[in-house]
Scaffold this active site. Sequence first.
Site, short mmCIF file in Angstrom:
data_model
loop_
_atom_site.label_atom_id
_atom_site.label_comp_id
_atom_site.label_asym_id
_atom_site.label_seq_id
_atom_site.Cartn_x
_atom_site.Cartn_y
_atom_site.Cartn_z
N CYS A 1 -6.41 1.10 2.60
CA CYS A 1 -7.37 2.20 2.67
C CYS A 1 -7.34 3.11 1.46
O CYS A 1 -8.32 3.82 1.20
CB CYS A 1 -7.16 3.01 3.94
N GLU B 1 0.86 -1.18 0.00
CA GLU B 1 0.00 0.00 0.00
C GLU B 1 0.89 1.23 0.00
O GLU B 1 1.95 1.24 0.62
CB GLU B 1 -0.92 0.03 1.22
N ASN C 1 -12.22 -3.23 0.96
CA ASN C 1 -11.12 -3.36 1.90
C ASN C 1 -11.65 -3.61 3.31
O ASN C 1 -12.12 -4.71 3.58
CB ASN C 1 -10.23 -2.12 1.84
N GLU C 2 -11.63 -2.63 4.16
CA GLU C 2 -12.07 -2.82 5.55
C GLU C 2 -13.48 -2.28 5.74
O GLU C 2 -13.73 -1.47 6.64
CB GLU C 2 -11.09 -2.13 6.51
#
Length: 653
Positions: free
Chosen positions: A238, A47, A372-373
């Site tokens: 993120c 990332e 993602n989250e």
Amino acid sequence: MKKYFLIILLSCIYISSISAQQTYELVVNARKPGAEIQPTMYGLFFEDINFGADGGLYAELVKNRSFEFPQSLMGWNSFGKVEVRNDGAPFERNPHYVRLNNAGHGHKHTGLENEGFRGIGVKKDATYRFSVWARSGSAAGQKIRIELIDANNDPFERKELAIDSKEWKKYEIVLISPKEEPKASLRIFLTSEGPVDLEHISLFPTDTWKGRENGLRKDLVEALNELNPGLFRFPGGCIVEGTDLETRYDWKKSVGPVENRPLNENRWHYTFAHRLFPDYFQTYGMGFYELFLLSEDMGAEPLPVVNVGLSCQYQNEGEHCHVPVGELQDYIQDALDLIEFANGSTSTTWGKVRAEMGHPEPFNLKFIGIGNEQWGPEYPARLEKFIEAIRAQYPEIKIIGSSGPQAEGEDFDYLWPEMKRLKVDLVDEHYYRSPEWFLKQAARYDSYDRKGPKVFAGEYACHPQNRKNNFESALCESAFMTGLERNADIVHMATYAPLLAHVDAWQWRPDLIWFDNLRCVRTPNYYVQKLYAHHAGTNVLPLTWNKKALTGQDGLYASAVIDTNKKEIIVKLSNVSEENKEIRISLEGLSRKMKIQPEAQAILLKGEADKENTLDNPDAIVPVDSSVSVNGTVLQTTAEAGSFNVYRIAYTD
């Protein structure tokens, strides 16, 4: 006197008995190899955080090379008469350029200086390719001088470049650094009457990974490749979500000619107010094509992650911040087009783009992550639409869903049943936790449902309080990973995170590899990952102590595998206690044709709990090899206090 002698004798017998009990009899059963260990078991997650891409893995040395930052000259100092213009640049999605005009006085000068990413690092006798798109303001042509200047403002390399066309054209020269300078700057002088227009000003080391012009920083890729990754997840994290949907990572903007890839705001540049980096952006110079290519170079399966129609839920509350479920088609099409870009023939729209970039052969994509989250009902409602479309067009692609940002709790408990209902292939779990948590979770997957989706431990790292990567964190991760290995029937992937961090520009720690402009350092955590990945084996073998898995009893954690290709039985053992442990490893259930070799390799990783590897002392904690005797089918050894051990027991058949 006899009475006292008897008491002493009994005491000695008791002490001897206690001492004998301290030999831990570990039994490895090789009768029937268990679950297959997936080639993707140990991998990498990339990332763009901590200057991981621009200023890090991407080898470009010029910051804001196309003058597209919100403050057009951020990263540049200008002198004389410099204009930023947007009325005729050669690249549609990067419309700004600079015009250097005559300073108007014989003793005045016009030009620019670029500071790089916390300086420009150059090595002695190394070569650097300067390139620029430029046009002359007159038919006679113009000239500029290119200089490298050191931290004391002294030039130490210079060359002139003639701009000979009134049309936009790419120009190149090669600079040779006569010395090492970690904090150099790039200076450009107008040395003719002018004007001259400049766009996409670039400086790369010629010695990039595999010598590619739009290349990657060689030492960092070498460190990644050394880990022998089976999986490479990208681009986040993120940044897939963005601070808002406008700043999400859009893979389509990251492919095609590098000069025409637009700037994107990096959501990490102001996420942490105490670690603020307002000059942190994404040029997309290292885009999806380069990331797929890196996966291929390392022999790792690529795992791209796409946005599911949700912006970061930490930073955006309410449905108005996200794409309505009924309006997801463009996002779904992005996912389908990504698969076509990776796998499509050259006759397809996106397969043709890949081929034009230099890779007509498909990348053979097998996995895709959606979201993602994310958490709450918002996520499965959108994920379901993606699954329907991907299954219909690409049923062979394995889909990875998420269990949210936590490793337990309300959101986690809600999402796992939803992932089963939607029949995703793997569920991505994330945990950044304390050393105590990692030690307690070594048996985490022993009781997971074997009938549901498989597990992807997609982001994890042990976080000691207010510390960087020290040996304590690495040791706790090694103990936890015995549980991943023991449960390889359900855990198919695992990737530590974050991967990279610049020592002068980080937002998050700990990280696997730290670097400055010229050097990098492998952390103790790195070596734990390397030891697991290089000794992954092909199948799990049961390892027990007192007929139970060793998951922390008396501070010991262990797992075992067999590698039928290399003909090895491999035991991994973590001793997190403060005492040495006498260990006896017995191999049982061997077939008649399996002959154990009399000497095994022992690999020890050990250090003080708070010890770190640093750029100035990179080898403070590194694996140390030795040999240990094997008596028949028994290996007797001592596991030192606070150590991670790997034992490679060779056999012939």
